[in-house]
Design an enzyme around this catalytic site. Structure first.
Site, PDB file in Angstrom:
ATOM      1  N   LYS A 168     -10.342 -14.044  30.134  1.00  0.00           N
ATOM      2  CA  LYS A 168     -10.443 -12.708  30.989  1.00  0.00           C
ATOM      3  C   LYS A 168     -10.498 -11.705  30.268  1.00  0.00           C
ATOM      4  O   LYS A 168     -10.486 -12.158  28.492  1.00  0.00           O
ATOM      5  CB  LYS A 168      -8.808 -12.807  30.950  1.00  0.00           C
ATOM      6  CG  LYS A 168      -8.157 -13.573  33.004  1.00  0.00           C
ATOM      7  CD  LYS A 168      -6.998 -13.703  33.163  1.00  0.00           C
ATOM      8  CE  LYS A 168      -6.731 -13.763  34.724  1.00  0.00           C
ATOM      9  NZ  LYS A 168      -5.510 -14.092  35.384  1.00  0.00           N
ATOM     10  N   ARG A 202      -4.066 -22.849  34.218  1.00  0.00           N
ATOM     11  CA  ARG A 202      -4.557 -22.399  35.293  1.00  0.00           C
ATOM     12  C   ARG A 202      -6.851 -22.313  34.388  1.00  0.00           C
ATOM     13  O   ARG A 202      -6.520 -20.665  33.762  1.00  0.00           O
ATOM     14  CB  ARG A 202      -5.017 -21.078  36.141  1.00  0.00           C
ATOM     15  CG  ARG A 202      -5.979 -20.920  36.971  1.00  0.00           C
ATOM     16  CD  ARG A 202      -5.175 -20.404  38.002  1.00  0.00           C
ATOM     17  NE  ARG A 202      -6.339 -19.844  39.382  1.00  0.00           N
ATOM     18  CZ  ARG A 202      -7.629 -19.235  39.409  1.00  0.00           C
ATOM     19  NH1 ARG A 202      -7.414 -18.349  38.105  1.00  0.00           N
ATOM     20  NH2 ARG A 202      -8.081 -19.423  40.665  1.00  0.00           N
TER      21      ARG A 202
END
Length: 207
Positions: A168, A202
């Site tokens: 991210k 995740r």
């Protein structure tokens, strides 16, 4: 657990119809169930209809980035289906969530939001809830890092925590690199999450 998502929830992502989402996701689920019947599958969707169709096909987990805020039928659907539910903090929609980053205290505000949703789910009879603080969703890079280092405060609820920080912008923008170069940063931040008692990660790079 294989998390199947046919709707991009990245910042600025455009909306697609529920039918298009199902047209993308359901054939993949069908193939995975046939080829790997022992696999554990999750459907990444904020739409109750998509979630229900996926569960009918054998998906065992619903992963909702909106915590039921986009589709008002989601909580009742989860209660009826009685499958585990990942409750994630977000504000707004993917296309406008990065405009909604005003918090008094990022961790307390996220915890308050999650607590209210947990109460609603419990009232409906939902038993299995996993909490996801929603790294990257309606949060600045600085807020993401504060949430990372204080994520253990969310153990207050006594529920499993999931961390989704893989590749991210809180990693690659901080380092001035691309998402493709962010594996080492991902590993480092996932190690921090694990050290703070987060039970599920995740990730993109499973191995």
């Amino acid at each position: 657990i294989l998390d199947i998502g046919a709707f991009s929830s990245r910042p600025g992502a455009a909306l697609i119809s529920a039918q298009e989402e199902m047209d993308r996701a359901l054939p993949v689920i069908e193939v995975l169930r046939a080829k790997y019947p022992e696999s554990k599958l999750s459907i990444d969707t904020f739409r109750a209809r998509v979630a229900e169709e996926a569960v009918k096909m054998g998906v065992q987990l619903i992963n909702d980035v909106s915590a039921g805020t986009i589709d008002e039928d989601m909580f009742a659907t989860v209660a009826r289906l009685q499958v585990p539910y990942i409750l994630m903090h977000m504000r707004g929609l993917p296309e406008n969530m990065q405009e909604l980053t005003q918090y008094d205290d990022i961790v307390i505000d996220v915890a308050t939001f999650l607590g209210e949703k947990i109460g609603q789910l419990r009232d409906l009879g939902v038993k299995d809830i996993v909490l996801d603080p929603g790294f990257g969703f309606a949060k600045t890079i600085e807020q993401n890092h504060e949430l990372l280092h204080r994520v253990d405060e969310l153990h207050y609820f006594g529920l499993p925590l999931l961390g989704g920080i893989s590749r991210k912008s809180m990693i690659y923008k901080k380092l001035g690199i691309s998402a493709e170069e962010a594996l080492t940063g991902t590993i480092a931040l996932n190690t921090i999450l694990l050290s703070k008692g987060v039970q599920l990660l995740r990730v993109h790079d499973v191995k």
